[in-house]
Design an enzyme around this catalytic site. Structure first.
Site, PDB file in Angstrom:
ATOM      1  N   ASN A  27      27.043 -12.526  29.928  1.00  0.00           N
ATOM      2  CA  ASN A  27      26.791 -12.398  31.362  1.00  0.00           C
ATOM      3  C   ASN A  27      25.718 -11.350  31.587  1.00  0.00           C
ATOM      4  O   ASN A  27      25.744 -10.302  30.955  1.00  0.00           O
ATOM      5  CB  ASN A  27      28.063 -11.932  32.088  1.00  0.00           C
ATOM      6  CG  ASN A  27      28.930 -13.089  32.535  1.00  0.00           C
ATOM      7  OD1 ASN A  27      28.560 -14.241  32.352  1.00  0.00           O
ATOM      8  ND2 ASN A  27      30.071 -12.771  33.114  1.00  0.00           N
ATOM      9  N   ARG A  75      31.395 -18.726  30.446  1.00  0.00           N
ATOM     10  CA  ARG A  75      31.172 -18.312  29.057  1.00  0.00           C
ATOM     11  C   ARG A  75      32.069 -19.076  28.077  1.00  0.00           C
ATOM     12  O   ARG A  75      31.570 -19.579  27.071  1.00  0.00           O
ATOM     13  CB  ARG A  75      31.338 -16.793  28.931  1.00  0.00           C
ATOM     14  CG  ARG A  75      30.157 -16.018  29.509  1.00  0.00           C
ATOM     15  CD  ARG A  75      30.380 -14.526  29.497  1.00  0.00           C
ATOM     16  NE  ARG A  75      31.464 -14.125  30.385  1.00  0.00           N
ATOM     17  CZ  ARG A  75      31.843 -12.869  30.586  1.00  0.00           C
ATOM     18  NH1 ARG A  75      31.242 -11.889  29.924  1.00  0.00           N
ATOM     19  NH2 ARG A  75      32.801 -12.579  31.415  1.00  0.00           N
TER      20      ARG A  75
END
Ligand SMILES: [Zn+2]
Ligand SMILES: [Zn+2]
Length: 776
Positions: free
Chosen positions: A40, A22
Site C-alpha cells: 500500500n 493486497r
C-alpha cells in the site's frame, strides 16, 4: 509462443485500500507463478511482478477485472521495469512516500460470511460484536492516517493474539491482511455502564443486560459506528414518550432499527426498490410507507406520519443486541438537536447523566463522527432521494462522465445548514459526511475538526478555496480565514448556482448540445442582487450559466425567523388579500398586529424569491403549521396532505388532467408573478375547498411551471435541485407531466439539499479553472 521474461511495475489508484486488495493481488500473483511484491502506498496499491510476459498479461487483465467487488480502480499505470532477483511473491510494508491520493473507504456493514460465523456456536468468534474481515467492518470512522494500516486506525491499541496473527499472515485465510482483525481474546470489549460510568457488565453479559433493560422500558445509549444512539423499545408507548421528553423533541419522527427484513415487512410496505435500499451496504435509514392494519409500533414514534424511517443493523454489535429483543427499537442519535453526534464515553455521560438509564459502550475509539444516512423513495415512481448522506457513503464520491485534473487542489466550504466540505485532490473527490447546521459552537468545532482531519490525512494544501456569498456563514468565515493564511483569494459561488453546478456534474451535462434548464428551489441563499434567492431558473448553454427567471420577490419578515414561523411567510405573501384578512390577523397576537402592518407598509424587510417560504406560507394558511419545531416541518405537512389527496384521486395518471393554479410564464424581466396563484388560493380557501385539494393543486402548479419555463427557454433538459426537491410528490409530478418531452434529472448520489453545496462549489471552481473535463 514467446517465453520472454519481464518485470512490471503497476500502480493502482481508487478504492483499493481497506477492501482486501493486497490479499487479492497476492493470491492472483501466486496463482500465476509470478514473483515480486504488493504494498500500500499513499496513492493506492503498488505492485511489482516478474515472470513470463504472457503470465504478466493474464495477471494484469485479471487484476482489473476480478478484483473484490467493493473495490474500484480509477487509475492504473503499468511500466516495464528491470528484471530483479525476487524469488517469491510477498506483501511488503506500506510505503509512506509520495502524495496521498488513495480514496478513503466508507464504513462497511457486516458481511454475510461474518454474520454466519458470528451465529455459529462452534466458531471462535461466536457472538463477538466486533467481528470483521477484509470485506467488512469500520473504515472511515476509524482511520487516523494513510495509507490504510492498523497502526493508523483506532484499532492500533489492540495487539492481535497468535490465532488472529496467523489468519492475518495466511494467504488462504479470508482475514489475510485484514487490518481490523480481532477476536474475543484480543479485540474490542463491550461494556455496559451506568449513568455515572460504573461498569455493570462486560462482553456478552453487557448485551444481555442491555437488552433486558430495553425490554423493561429503559433508555439505553448504544455506541454505534459513527457515534452514540439512544435506544428504546419501539412498542413501548411510555418509553417512547419519555425519550421525546428527555430529548426535547416533540414530533420529529424517530428512526427504527429492525433485526431483519421479515420483521420490517410486518410493519411497512417493502417493494423491490425498498428492499434494495434496505439491503444496500451503506445501510441507510429508508423511509417506508406504513402497512395498513394493526401495528406494534408506538404511536409516539412518528406521530402524524404515514411513513416510518427504518434501517437494518450496519454492524455486529447492534445486530447481536437486536437478536436478544422481541421487536424493533427506536434508534435516534444521542445529541441535542443540531449539535454533532456524541462519540466518546465522557461526552455521553456528561451530556446525558441520568437522562439515560445505561450505556452500551466499547473501547474502540471513533475517529470520525457519522450520523446515519437517510433515503426516501418518491411515492409513485420510486425515485430515490437522499435526505442525508453520511455513514456508509462518506467520504467517497466517484465521478462519472467527467474527471478532474490532478493539478486541481480545491477546497469547497459548503453552506451553513446541512454543511459539508468537498476536497478535490490529485484528481479525486472527497465529500464529507453531513455536518449538520453550523449554528452552535459544537457543530462549528466539529466542522473545523473534520476539515483539519482531511487536510492532515491527505497532506492537502488547497490552491483554490471556494465559499458561499453569504459573509456570515461559519463555513464562509472559515474559508476566508484559511485563504488569508495561505495568501490566497477565496472564490465565491452563489448558493443556488452551486446546486445547479452539482447537478451538471452528477449527470455530466456540461457538454450537452441542447441547453439545460436548472430549476433550483430551496429555502434561502444570498443572491447576486442582494435579495434572498430560492425560486430560481438558470440556463446552462455553451459553457455558461445564466439566471433566466425567478419567482417574484416578496418580503421576508424578520429574516431568518421566518424559517421557524411559517405564519410570517403567510402574512408577507397574502397580506394584501382582503378575503384573508381575518384569517391572517388571527395568527398574530393583538400587540404584533400594528408592528407587522408597519413592517409591510414600510417595505424594509429583505426580499426573497424562496419557494421554501412559499410552501411555508401556504402551510400556515391551510392551518397546518404556524410555528415549526424542526426545519422542513411545514413543507412536509403540505406534501403529506397533497399526497393523500393524490392517492384518493387514484394515482399519478389521474393528476395529469387536474387543473393547476395559474402561474404565468416569466415576464420580459424574468419574473414569475404570483398574483394569480395567490388570488385563486384565497378564493379556494374562502369557498371552503379541502386543504388537501389546495395543497395538491399547488404542487401541480409548480410542476407545470418547471416544464413550461423549460419550453419557454428552449431547453431539452430539466435539472431539479435544492431542498424543495426532497419533496417526492413534486419530483414525481414533474416526471409525470414532462418526462416524455424533456429529460428530467434529479440528484442520485447526493442530496438535493444544502449538503451538495460544497460539491457544487468545487465543481464550479474546477470548471472555471479549466480543471474539469469529459472523461475519456
Ligand atoms: Zn466480514
Ligand atoms: Zn484474536
Amino acid at each position: 509462443m514467446t517465453h520472454r521474461k519481464a518485470a512490471w511495475q503497476i500502480r493502482l489508484e481508487g478504492k483499493v485500500q481497506g477492501v482486501g486488495f493486497r490479499p487479492f493481488v497476492y493470491r492472483l500473483a501466486r496463482g500465476a507463478g509470478l514473483v515480486g511484491w504488493v504494498s500500500n502506498g499513499l496513492e493506492g496499491v503498488h505492485i511489482r511482478v516478474q515472470g513470463e510476459v504472457e503470465a504478466l498479461e493474464r495477471f494484469s487483465a485479471a487484476l482489473l477485472r476480478d478484483h473484490p467487488s467493493i473495490a474500484s480502480v480509477t487509475h492504473a499505470e503499468i511500466e516495464e521495469a528491470p528484471l530483479g532477483t525476487d524469488s517469491s511473491f510477498v506483501v511488503r510494508e506500506s510505503s509512506r512516500e509520495g502524495k496521498a491520493t488513495v480514496l478513503l473507504l466508507p464504513d462497511l456493514d457486516l458481511c454475510e460470511s461474518c454474520r454466519r460465523e458470528m451465529t455459529d456456536p462452534r466458531n471462535r468468534r461466536f457472538q463477538y460484536p466486533f467481528i470483521t474481515c477484509t470485506d467488512c467492518g469500520p473504515r472511515y470512522s476509524i482511520i487516523q492516517g494513510l495509507p490504510y494500516d492498523r497502526e493508523r486506525t483506532t484499532m492500533a491499541p489492540f495487539a492481535m493474539c497468535p490465532e488472529c496473527a496467523r489468519e492475518y499472515r495466511d494467504p488462504a485465510d479470508r482475514r489475510f491482511y485484514s487490518q481490523t482483525n480481532s477476536c474475543p481474546a484480543c479485540g474490542v470489549r463491550a461494556d455496559l455502564l451506568d449513568p455515572r460510568g460504573l461498569r455493570l457488565a462486560s462482553g456478552g453479559e453487557a448485551l444481555d443486560v442491555a437488552a433486558k433493560r430495553i425490554a423493561q422500558g429503559e433508555i439505553v445509549a448504544l455506541k454505534g459506528v459513527g457515534g452514540y444512539l439512544l435506544l428504546v423499545d419501539a412498542a413501548n408507548e411510555k418509553a417512547v414518550a419519555e425519550l421525546r421528553r428527555r430529548k426535547q423533541r416533540p414530533i420529529k419522527p424517530f428512526a427504527l432499527l429492525f433485526a431483519d427484513l421479515d420483521a420490517i415487512r410486518r410493519e411497512a410496505c417493502v417493494g423491490p426498490e425498498e428492499e434494495r435500499w434496505l439491503r444496500r451496504r451503506e445501510k441507510p435509514i429508508v423511509i417506508l410507507n406504513r402497512k395498513e392494519g394493526p401495528t406494534r409500533i408506538a404511536s409516539g414514534v412518528a406521530p402524524e406520519e404515514d411513513t416510518l424511517g427504518i434501517m437494518l443493523p450496519s454492524a455486529p454489535l447492534p445486530a447481536l443486541l437486536l437478536d436478544r429483543l422481541a421487536g424493533p427499537v427506536v434508534a435516534t442519535s444521542a445529541n441535542r438537536s443540531e449539535s454533532p453526534i456524541l462519540a466518546t464515553e465522557e461526552e455521553i455521560l456528561a451530556e446525558w447523566g441520568e437522562g439515560v438509564d445505561a450505556v452500551l459502550s466499547h473501547n474502540r475509539e471513533i475517529e470520525s463522527r457519522l450520523d446515519d444516512s437517510v433515503v426516501r423513495l418518491s411515492p409513485f415512481f420510486r425515485q430515490p432521494i437522499l435526505l442525508r448522506r453520511a455513514r456508509g457513503f462518506a467520504p467517497l464520491y466517484l465521478a462519472q462522465g467527467f474527471e478532474l485534473g490532478r493539478e486541481a487542489a480545491i477546497l469547497a466550504m459548503g453552506a451553513q445548514q446541512k454543511a459539508t466540505v468537498t476536497l478535490a485532490h490529485q484528481g479525486n473527490i472527497y465529500l464529507s459526511q453531513s455536518l449538520g447546521d453550523l449554528e452552535g459552537w459544537e457543530a462549528q468545532e466539529n466542522f473545523r475538526r473534520v476539515l483539519a482531519h482531511f487536510r492532515r490525512l491527505l497532506s492537502f494544501v488547497p490552491r483554490q478555496i471556494v465559499v458561499d456569498r453569504h459573509p456570515q456563514y461559519t463555513s464562509t468565515e472559515e474559508g476566508r480565514s484559511l485563504a488569508r493564511e495561505l495568501g490566497r483569494e477565496a472564490e465565491e459561488v452563489q448558493h443556488q448556482k452551486a446546486h445547479f453546478w452539482s447537478l451538471l456534474a452528477e449527470h455530466s451535462l456540461f457538454w450537452e448540445r441542447e441547453p439545460v434548464l436548472g430549476v433550483i428551489w430551496d429555502g434561502t441563499g444570498l443572491g447576486e442582487d442582494g435579495a434572498i434567492w430560492g425560486g430560481e431558473f438558470f440556463l446552462w448553454r455553451e459553457g455558461r450559466m445564466e439566471r433566466v427567471a425567478h419567482l417574484d420577490y416578496f418580503p421576508l419578515l424578520l429574516g431568518e425567523k421566518a424559517i421557524r414561523e411559517p405564519r410570517l411567510s403567510a402574512l408577507s405573501l397574502w397580506h394584501s388579500s382582503e378575503a384573508l384578512r381575518a384569517r391572517l390577523e388571527a395568527k398574530l397576537r393583538p400587540t404584533e398586529r400594528p408592528i407587522f402592518r408597519a413592517l409591510l407598509a414600510r417595505g424594509g424587510a429583505p426580499r426573497t424569491s424562496s419557494i421554501g417560504r412559499l410552501f411555508d406560507g401556504l402551510a400556515s394558511l391551510l392551518g397546518l403549521s404556524d410555528r415549526v419545531s424542526f426545519e422542513g416541518e411545514a413543507a412536509r405537512r403540505l406534501e403529506r396532505i397533497a399526497l393523500r389527496a393524490a392517492r384518493t384521486l387514484g394515482g399519478i395518471d389521474k393528476l395529469r388532467n387536474q387543473e393547476p393554479y395559474p402561474l404565468p410564464l416569466p415576464s420580459s424581466d424574468g419574473v414569475v408573478r404570483l398574483d394569480d396563484l395567490r388570488e385563486e388560493v384565497a378564493r379556494d380557501l374562502v369557498r371552503g375547498a379541502p386543504p388537501g385539494e389546495i395543497a395538491l393543486r399547488f404542487h401541480l402548479s409548480l410542476a407545470h411551471l418547471a416544464g413550461r419555463v423549460a419550453e419557454w427557454t428552449g431547453a431539452r433538459h430539466l435539472a431539479l435541485g435544492g431542498g424543495v426537491f426532497q419533496n417526492g410528490l413534486l419530483v414525481d409530478l414533474v416526471e409525470a407531466l414532462w418526462g416524455e418531452q424533456l429529460s428530467v434529472y434529479i440528484s442520485h448520489d447526493l442530496s438535493p439539499n444544502d449538503e451538495s453545496i460544497s460539491f457544487g462549489q468545487m465543481v464550479a471552481s474546477a470548471w472555471r479553472s479549466g480543471n474539469l473535463r469529459k472523461a475519456g
